[in-house]
Design a protein around this motif. Structure first.
Motif, short mmCIF file in Angstrom:
data_model
loop_
_atom_site.label_atom_id
_atom_site.label_comp_id
_atom_site.label_asym_id
_atom_site.label_seq_id
_atom_site.Cartn_x
_atom_site.Cartn_y
_atom_site.Cartn_z
N THR A 29 -8.33 -36.52 16.32
CA THR A 29 -7.32 -35.46 16.44
C THR A 29 -6.96 -34.90 15.07
N SER A 30 -7.01 -33.59 14.93
CA SER A 30 -6.55 -32.96 13.70
C SER A 30 -5.05 -32.72 13.80
N TYR A 31 -4.36 -32.90 12.67
CA TYR A 31 -2.91 -32.70 12.71
C TYR A 31 -2.40 -32.25 11.35
N ALA A 32 -1.20 -31.67 11.38
CA ALA A 32 -0.49 -31.30 10.17
C ALA A 32 0.98 -31.64 10.38
N ILE A 33 1.66 -31.95 9.28
CA ILE A 33 3.10 -32.23 9.33
C ILE A 33 3.82 -31.11 8.61
N LEU A 34 4.73 -30.45 9.29
CA LEU A 34 5.52 -29.38 8.70
C LEU A 34 6.92 -29.90 8.38
N ARG A 96 -1.27 -34.61 4.39
CA ARG A 96 -1.19 -33.73 5.58
C ARG A 96 0.15 -33.01 5.67
N ILE A 97 1.05 -33.27 4.72
CA ILE A 97 2.40 -32.70 4.80
C ILE A 97 2.44 -31.33 4.14
N ARG A 98 3.01 -30.35 4.82
CA ARG A 98 3.23 -29.01 4.27
C ARG A 98 4.73 -28.87 4.00
N TYR A 99 5.14 -28.99 2.76
CA TYR A 99 6.55 -28.91 2.42
C TYR A 99 7.02 -27.45 2.42
N GLY A 100 8.32 -27.28 2.56
CA GLY A 100 8.89 -25.93 2.55
C GLY A 100 8.53 -25.11 3.76
N HIS A 101 8.14 -25.76 4.85
CA HIS A 101 7.80 -25.06 6.09
C HIS A 101 8.89 -25.34 7.13
N THR A 116 2.13 -21.15 19.35
CA THR A 116 2.16 -20.38 18.11
C THR A 116 3.48 -20.68 17.43
N LEU A 117 3.40 -21.24 16.24
CA LEU A 117 4.59 -21.64 15.49
C LEU A 117 4.87 -20.61 14.40
N THR A 118 6.13 -20.28 14.25
CA THR A 118 6.57 -19.39 13.17
C THR A 118 7.44 -20.19 12.22
N SER A 119 7.03 -20.22 10.94
CA SER A 119 7.77 -20.97 9.93
C SER A 119 8.21 -20.06 8.81
N GLU A 120 9.38 -20.39 8.26
CA GLU A 120 9.84 -19.72 7.04
C GLU A 120 9.27 -20.47 5.84
N VAL A 121 8.53 -19.76 5.01
CA VAL A 121 7.91 -20.34 3.83
C VAL A 121 8.17 -19.41 2.65
N GLY A 123 10.64 -17.61 1.91
CA GLY A 123 11.25 -16.35 2.31
C GLY A 123 10.40 -15.48 3.20
N GLU A 124 9.19 -15.92 3.52
CA GLU A 124 8.31 -15.16 4.40
C GLU A 124 8.03 -15.93 5.68
N LEU A 125 7.61 -15.21 6.73
CA LEU A 125 7.27 -15.83 8.00
C LEU A 125 5.77 -16.07 8.07
N VAL A 126 5.40 -17.31 8.40
CA VAL A 126 3.99 -17.71 8.47
C VAL A 126 3.74 -18.28 9.86
N GLU A 127 2.60 -17.91 10.45
CA GLU A 127 2.26 -18.40 11.78
C GLU A 127 1.05 -19.33 11.74
#
Length: 490
Positions: A29-34, A96-101, A116-121, A123-127
């Motif tokens: 399983t592929s994964y990421a931690i936000l 695997r951790i993406r900080y500031g998300h 579909t996840l929308t994150s503030e990174v 000051g911008e929105l990232v999907e």
């Protein structure tokens, strides 16, 4: 747009544990931690007030797959933070951790069988997209704490702080401190601040049940001399869980006897002549969480005269301190509002399923971790009567098995029955604590029958978790059905 099989939201104790179970029980399983913040550790990185420590023993709070080897049974926040960080490093999770998300929205598409996840990174929105969403961000608000509306607070000439947002440069040496509250945070702050302050007063509306525990576990220390670390850890873990859950059940079944035991122990530890009203709650044991005092540090501080407890209500603030309804006045240079947390559901993420907004309070908890009518989503919450990790680890394992189950059966989505529980319902967290009661209109509901109950018994949950029917009350969608729906939509 990036896609992974599983997104874990939160890089605290739960997020790291979930990543470990996923990587070992579902290795393909592929994964990421936000992580919304810029550091790992969650609660244990956020809270930096003096003396911050665990309110559960570390043999049950730590990971069952990584033995706790420190001599301390009740650990400092910094030690726990380092333990989480080293676990993530050791198992290749940190990368695997993406900080500031900061995840602000999650939208499920049945046609595509993905979130579909929308994150503030910055000051911008990232999907980005994922097939399964695992919320491991706890159940309280990191951005806002609870503070009552105290009359005249703006007139106070001193400093007011909340433990959740402790300033690094706060100077309280030689000053008069009033800590408002009676929970675990207040009881931790009192002996810690008294080391430097002139005097610390804990102002409480109602007392809390307090029990003392040794700072070190004698059984664990002995077992480590004769057994491998892993086995010694497991034995101590089961022993401590048995004591904690056994006493909880005793309290619920025999509240009068439990109350007598707790008050007798507290009275013997308190200073001579200490007014018992400051130790006698208005509720039964375990209607709210018990507070743990390691090595009796609270009692020693009271006996030394460096601190005191006042049971009264705030009438209002003035320039020099706090007026109480009894007419007493508490002089203060620093006031700490240890008045509680603000509970939120699903990390305040705005969730919709096929464009329909999901209100968690209108949904039901399924097997303590999924939500009725919401596909491919789990929410990790711990026990209210025992260590957080005891239940959290069951959730991590369940999700890993569920992901494997879906893969092996060709399922694209699994949805707990949208109808949820039938009959009588109750809040998912069943405590009378103020922070829980204030969240009654926020949290999901639970039913009275499985799989819609949220039990507070690790032994029963652990037994069920090994034998649970992954198909129970689930609505499955196969991969070929999703492809057909997607083709029709296009």
């Amino acid at each position: 747009m990036e896609h992974v099989d599983v997104v874990i939201v939160g890089a605290g104790l739960s997020g790291i544990g979930a990543a470990y179970r996923l990587s070992t029980m579902s290795p393909g399983t592929s994964y990421a931690i936000l992580e919304a913040r810029d550091a790992m550790g969650g609660t244990w990185d956020l809270f930096r007030y003096p003396g911050v420590r665990s309110d559960s023993d570390m043999y049950t709070l730590s990971y069952p797959f990584r033995p706790w080897t420190d001599r301390k049974s009740i650990a400092d926040g910094g030690d726990i933070r380092e333990y989480i960080r080293s676990t993530a490093d050791e198992h290749g999770i940190a990368q695997r951790i993406r900080y500031g998300h900061r995840v602000v929205a999650a939208s499920w598409s049945s046609a595509d069988a993905r979130w579909t996840l929308t994150s503030e990174v910055d000051g911008e929105l990232v999907e980005q997209t994922c097939s399964f969403l695992f919320m491991c961000s706890g159940y309280y608000d990191y951005d806002e704490a609870y503070t009552p509306d105290f009359p005249g607070l703006e007139d106070f000439a001193g400093t007011v702080v909340h433990p959740q947002f402790w300033p690094e440069d706060l100077d309280y040496q030689g000053k008069k401190v009033v800590v408002i509250g009676s929970g675990a945070t207040a009881i931790t702050l009192l002996p810690s601040m008294a080391e430097e302050a002139e005097h610390v007063t804990m102002l409480q509306r109602s007392p809390t049940y307090i029990t003392s525990l040794p700072g070190e576990d004698a059984l664990s220390a002995g077992l480590r001399k004769v057994l491998p670390a892993g086995l010694a850890h497991r034995v101590t873990r089961v022993k401590n869980a048995t004591v904690a859950i056994g006493f909880y059940e005793f309290c619920r079944r025999f509240p009068s006897a439990a109350k007598k035991i707790l008050l007798t122990r507290a009275g013997r530890s308190a200073p001579d002549g200490f007014d018992p009203k400051h130790l006698t709650p208005r509720y039964d044991p375990w209607d709210q969480r018990l507070c743990v005092v390691p090595n009796g540090d609270l009692w020693r501080t009271l006996r030394r005269g460096k601190a005191s407890i006042v049971t009264d209500h705030v009438d209002g603030f003035d320039e020099t301190g706090i007026r109480l309804t009894s007419g007493q006045h508490l002089d203060a240079d620093v006031v700490v509002t240890a008045t509680g947390l603000k509970v939120v559901a699903l990390g305040k993420v705005a969730i919709d399923v096929d464009g329909e907004k999901v209100d968690p309070n209108e949904r039901f908890v399924y097997k303590g971790l999924m939500i009725s009518g919401v596909p491919n989503l789990a929410w990790c919450i711990g026990y209210t009567n025992a260590s957080w990790t005891l239940r959290a680890d069951l959730s991590w394992q369940y999700v890993a098995r569920l992901v494997e189950h879906m893969r092996s059966h060709g399922y694209a989505a699994g949805t707990p029955d949208p109808q949820g529980a039938k009959g009588e319902t109750a809040p998912a967290l069943d405590l009378q604590s103020g922070y829980v009661q204030r969240a009654a209109g926020v949290l999901p509901q639970q039913g009275r029958e499985k799989p819609w109950t949220v039990r507070q018994n690790w032994f029963l949950d652990a037994w069920d978790n090994r034998r649970t029917d992954l198909d129970e009350a689930m609505v499955w969608t196969r991969l070929d059905e999703t492809s057909r729906q997607s083709a029709q939509a296009s």
